[in-house]
Design an enzyme around this catalytic site. Structure first.
Site, PDB file in Angstrom:
ATOM      1  N   LYS A 161     -43.245  16.371 -14.916  1.00 28.90           N
ATOM      2  CA  LYS A 161     -42.127  17.217 -15.382  1.00 28.90           C
ATOM      3  C   LYS A 161     -42.601  18.474 -15.121  1.00 28.90           C
ATOM      4  CE  LYS A 161     -40.010  13.386 -15.712  1.00 28.90           C
ATOM      5  NZ  LYS A 161     -39.094  12.790 -14.811  1.00 28.90           N
ATOM      6  N   GLY A 179     -37.190  13.126 -26.683  1.00 23.00           N
ATOM      7  CA  GLY A 179     -37.280  13.843 -28.042  1.00 23.00           C
ATOM      8  C   GLY A 179     -38.485  13.475 -29.211  1.00 23.00           C
ATOM      9  N   HIS A 224     -25.489  18.009 -21.610  1.00 23.98           N
ATOM     10  CA  HIS A 224     -26.239  17.344 -20.533  1.00 23.98           C
ATOM     11  C   HIS A 224     -25.351  17.333 -19.137  1.00 23.98           C
ATOM     12  CE1 HIS A 224     -28.699  13.931 -18.720  1.00 23.98           C
ATOM     13  NE2 HIS A 224     -27.768  14.130 -17.904  1.00 23.98           N
ATOM     14  N   ARG A 242     -33.481   8.463  -7.860  1.00 26.80           N
ATOM     15  CA  ARG A 242     -32.908   7.119  -7.655  1.00 26.80           C
ATOM     16  C   ARG A 242     -31.226   7.278  -7.740  1.00 26.80           C
ATOM     17  NH1 ARG A 242     -34.300   7.567 -13.367  1.00 26.80           N
ATOM     18  NH2 ARG A 242     -32.590   7.541 -14.530  1.00 26.80           N
TER      19      ARG A 242
HETATM   20  C1  MV4 Z   1     -33.868  20.941 -24.923  1.00 29.84           C
HETATM   21  C2  MV4 Z   1     -32.899  21.138 -25.871  1.00 29.84           C
HETATM   22  C3  MV4 Z   1     -32.835  22.434 -26.116  1.00 29.84           C
HETATM   23  N1  MV4 Z   1     -33.362  23.472 -25.641  1.00 29.84           N
HETATM   24  N2  MV4 Z   1     -34.603  22.113 -24.647  1.00 29.84           N
HETATM   25  C4  MV4 Z   1     -34.081  16.167 -25.478  1.00 29.84           C
HETATM   26  C5  MV4 Z   1     -34.667  15.101 -24.742  1.00 29.84           C
HETATM   27  C6  MV4 Z   1     -35.344  15.858 -23.441  1.00 29.84           C
HETATM   28  N3  MV4 Z   1     -35.088  15.307 -22.296  1.00 29.84           N
HETATM   29  C7  MV4 Z   1     -34.717  17.131 -23.668  1.00 29.84           C
HETATM   30  N4  MV4 Z   1     -34.106  17.313 -24.748  1.00 29.84           N
HETATM   31  C8  MV4 Z   1     -33.682  18.624 -25.336  1.00 29.84           C
HETATM   32  N5  MV4 Z   1     -34.471  19.871 -24.747  1.00 29.84           N
HETATM   33  C9  MV4 Z   1     -34.364  23.151 -24.705  1.00 29.84           C
HETATM   34  N6  MV4 Z   1     -35.135  24.315 -24.343  1.00 29.84           N
HETATM   35  C10 MV4 Z   1     -32.165  20.058 -26.514  1.00 29.84           C
HETATM   36  C11 MV4 Z   1     -32.565  18.825 -26.030  1.00 29.84           C
HETATM   37  C12 MV4 Z   1     -31.754  17.448 -26.717  1.00 29.84           C
HETATM   38  C13 MV4 Z   1     -31.010  16.949 -25.633  1.00 29.84           C
HETATM   39  C14 MV4 Z   1     -30.917  17.080 -24.170  1.00 29.84           C
HETATM   40  C15 MV4 Z   1     -29.908  16.513 -23.732  1.00 29.84           C
HETATM   41  C16 MV4 Z   1     -29.386  15.593 -24.025  1.00 29.84           C
HETATM   42  C17 MV4 Z   1     -29.327  15.244 -25.330  1.00 29.84           C
HETATM   43  C18 MV4 Z   1     -30.155  15.961 -26.098  1.00 29.84           C
HETATM   44  C19 MV4 Z   1     -30.073  15.514 -27.633  1.00 29.84           C
HETATM   45  C20 MV4 Z   1     -31.332  16.535 -28.197  1.00 29.84           C
HETATM   46  C21 MV4 Z   1     -31.805  17.375 -27.755  1.00 29.84           C
END
Ligand code: MV4
Length: 649
Positions: A116, A165, A208, A296
């Site tokens: 990543k 998370g 997202h 994918r």
């Molecule tokens: C973040 C964010 C806010 N700011 N990064 C959650 C899991 C991981 N894949 C990335 N995530 C997040 N990264 C920054 N700089 C908020 C989240 C996040 C989130 C992101 C995508 C889909 C659902 C989420 C739920 C909570 C927090």
């Protein structure tokens, strides 16, 4: 084009790939585990090869067995589906070393996106927006705090080894940084064995949004975006395309960035570029940042298919077979709106726990495209993802597509396991969601309202009672009730560990009053079926001793044999049953009466002879199940005595 391919997967995605192969005239080979011998994907494929035990590690993750199956059957290529081996670069290399084609990107492209941190660096260099942050190897406290200050608060601390998370901490101000750092590190150390963290600008009200891309190894196009913001604990629940509030300007910016990302790694096949989007103040062309790329076909690809009219699996096969991309960027249409809801066997009130069970009944509504790997009679086993189906709707507008999803959910019938159907329906009825106000926090914020389970209404219990009494069918086939006189009968129903005992009082064959607790439901039979308190009864499935009433998420009731209940503690002498099919001519006792062994209790008439039924022992009458005039079957329970006390063996 290939003449035969092997699908290294199971469930709905294996079925989905086979559908397209049929359309293209490509023969298919399925692989299956012990748990999937009679699975739908095995039935659909032209050939099927057993590859091992029910655990994924014993079968669907065994690259060697899968490649051997492809070679033994003469398949030219392997489609990996999603999950399992789909993003495993060693598997891709092994497939190619065996002289077969992997339907997907190169091992090199998968590796480039698998790490990543390295992927973010690569994307930054390719001119793709990446969240401002510190991703360095130096992990000193002071350095990290200083970097956080440079980025500007609020910041988010994430475990380098993390995902989903774990090890994430939001820090609002500099004073809170060192405590948050310590706790993120310790959680990361425990969860991943690696305490290293990265620090990023915190994106508020994150959404997202991901872009579907397609490459031929040199050039790439995009097929617009999907919004996957409706998540719970990082599990997607409902996805849609296009993203609510998307502007042409931002769509172009995200599409171009995604194409740059794909071309930077010489991407071939279907891929998804995931972005985090700042949804705090509408969508802006400078408010999206690269998160990761999934190399994918994704679970939610059907919403893109619905709005573009493109079969993505067909494109995968054509590109893997060496054809150029079927359409250029400007030829790819975008029309209307689509939703996908993921229907799971899960126990929502218990905290969305995965559930198992045999699908005694399964039916989908005509409003949706249902992608499924199971049919009536199949088992949701503990070995795999408990997804039952993906329900996909399309309409000219978001409102129309959402309205169709509400109807599709209302018309979905699942008996034999609990599901998240009620939760999905509640989400589709959510005002904020209907208004397009989606963000990743929506579900958590309104969780209690979205998961409220009112249980069955009295009318649902009444209908289950009619079903349990065998009264749903036409009057000619009714047994147990005279057609001309009011009769009273208690039906036992078991639900969620509770026993309900609604009472049916017939007033002729066309009308009944059903007492459920302290509520009375008036039922009338009409040519099209029963009406309960004037409202047309919902559909019911009767499968063995299970009655499922399809209101809301569906309410299942077991209709236990009264004999089984009453004899469960070895109290077989408690029930007087009909010795043969016949007519109950007279009943001499009522609940509460005291009887002595040998007392006359009822008279039955059968084959023109009268039979006197007597009390099997001294006792008190608990229940009279069938009354005078009733036509009953052999072994029907007629009268129950109150179980004797103090006789425990
Ligand atoms: C973040 C964010 C806010 N700011 N990064 C959650 C899991 C991981 N894949 C990335 N995530 C997040 N990264 C920054 N700089 C908020 C989240 C996040 C989130 C992101 C995508 C889909 C659902 C989420 C739920 C909570 C927090």
């Amino acid at each position: 084009m290939f003449h035969k391919i092997l699908i290294a997967n199971r469930g709905e995605i294996a079925c989905r790939v086979i559908d397209t192969c049929r359309k293209l005239g490509v023969a298919t080979v399925a692989v299956f585990s012990d748990a999937d011998r009679t699975a739908r994907h095995v039935e659909m494929a032209d050939e099927a090869v057993h590859i091992g035990g029910p655990q994924p590690a014993e079968s669907y993750l065994r690259g060697d067995a899968i490649i051997a199956a492809a070679q033994a059957t003469g398949a030219q290529a392997i489609h990996p589906g999603y999950g399992f081996l789909s993003e495993n670069p060693e598997f891709v290399e092994a497939v190619e070393a065996a002289g077969l084609t992997f339907i997907g990107p190169s091992a090199k492209a998968i590796r480039a996106m698998g790490l990543k941190d390295a992927a973010k660096k690569l994307m930054d260099e390719a001119g793709v927006p990446v969240v401002p942050g510190y991703h360095g190897a130096e992990q000193g406290d002071d350095l990290l705090a200083e970097e956080a200050g440079k980025i500007g608060y609020p910041v988010i601390i994430k475990a380098v080894a993390g995902g989903g998370g774990k090890g994430m901490r939001l820090v609002e101000r500099a004073g809170d940084f060192s405590d948050a750092l310590a706790s993120a590190r310790s959680e990361a150390k425990t969860a991943f064995g690696n305490p290293d963290v990265l620090v990023e600008k915190f994106v508020t009200a994150p959404r997202h949004i991901e872009v579907q891309v397609f490459g031929d190894g040199r050039e790439a196009v995009h097929l617009y975006e999907r919004d996957c913001s409706l998540q719970r604990r990082h599990q997607k629940v409902i996805e849609e395309a296009p993203a609510p509030g998307m502007t042409e300007e931002m769509r172009a910016a995200m599409g171009e960035a995604s194409v740059r990302a794909a071309e930077a790694i010489g991407y071939a096949g279907a891929g998804t570029v995931e972005f985090i989007v700042d949804g705090s103040d509408g969508l802006r062309p400078d408010g999206f940042w690269f998160m990761e790329m999934n190399t994918r076909l994704q679970v939610e690809h059907p919403v893109t298919e619905e709005v573009t009219g493109i079969d993505l699996v067909e494109w995968q096969l054509r590109v893997a077979a060496g054809e150029p991309l079927p359409l250029s960027q400007t030829e790819i249409p975008l029309r209307g709106h689509a939703f996908e809801a993921r229907l799971y066997a899960e126990d929502v009130p218990a905290g969305f726990l995965p559930a198992t069970g045999r699908l005694a009944h399964l039916a989908f509504a005509p409003e949706c495209r249902a992608e499924t790997g199971v049919r009536t009679g199949d088992e949701i086993s503990p070995f795999y993802d408990p997804m039952i189906a993906k329900l996909v709707t399309h309409g000219a507008t978001r409102e129309i597509a959402l309205g169709k999803m509400r109807r599709a959910l209302a018309g979905t019938q699942v008996a034999g396991t609990v599901t998240n159907l009620g939760f999905l329906s509640a989400l589709c009825a959510h005002e904020g969601f209907a208004a397009g106000e989606v963000d990743t926090g929506l579900i958590e914020r309104d969780l209690s309202a979205l998961t409220q389970d009112d249980g069955p209404a009295p009318a649902d219990v009444a209908l289950a009672a009619l079903a349990g009494a065998g009264l749903l069918d036409a009057p000619e086939t009714v047994t147990g009730f005279a057609l001309w006189s009011p009769l009273r009968r208690t039906i036992l129903l078991e639900r969620a560990g509770e026993v309900l005992s609604p009472v049916i009082e017939m007033a002729g064959p066309e009308a009944a009053r059903i007492t459920v607790g302290d509520v009375v439901v008036e039922a009338r039979r009409r040519p099209e079926g029963w009406r309960l308190d004037g409202v047309r009864a919902p559909e019911v499935a009767i499968t063995g001793d299970l009655v499922t009433v399809f209101t809301g998420a569906g309410h299942g009731f077991r209709v236990p044999d009264p004999l089984a209940i009453l004899s469960a503690d070895g109290q077989g002498g408690d029930v007087v049953e009909a010795p043969m099919p016949g007519l109950v001519k007279a009943v001499f006792v009522a609940p509460g009466d005291t009887v002595a062994a040998g007392d006359r209790m009822a008279i039955m008439e059968a084959m023109k002879m009268e039979h006197t039924l007597t009390a099997p022992r001294d006792g008190v009458v608990a229940e009279v199940f069938a009354a005078e005039g009733a036509q009953v079957e052999a072994h029907a329970a007629l009268i129950a005595l109150t179980p004797e006390e103090g006789e425990d063996a």
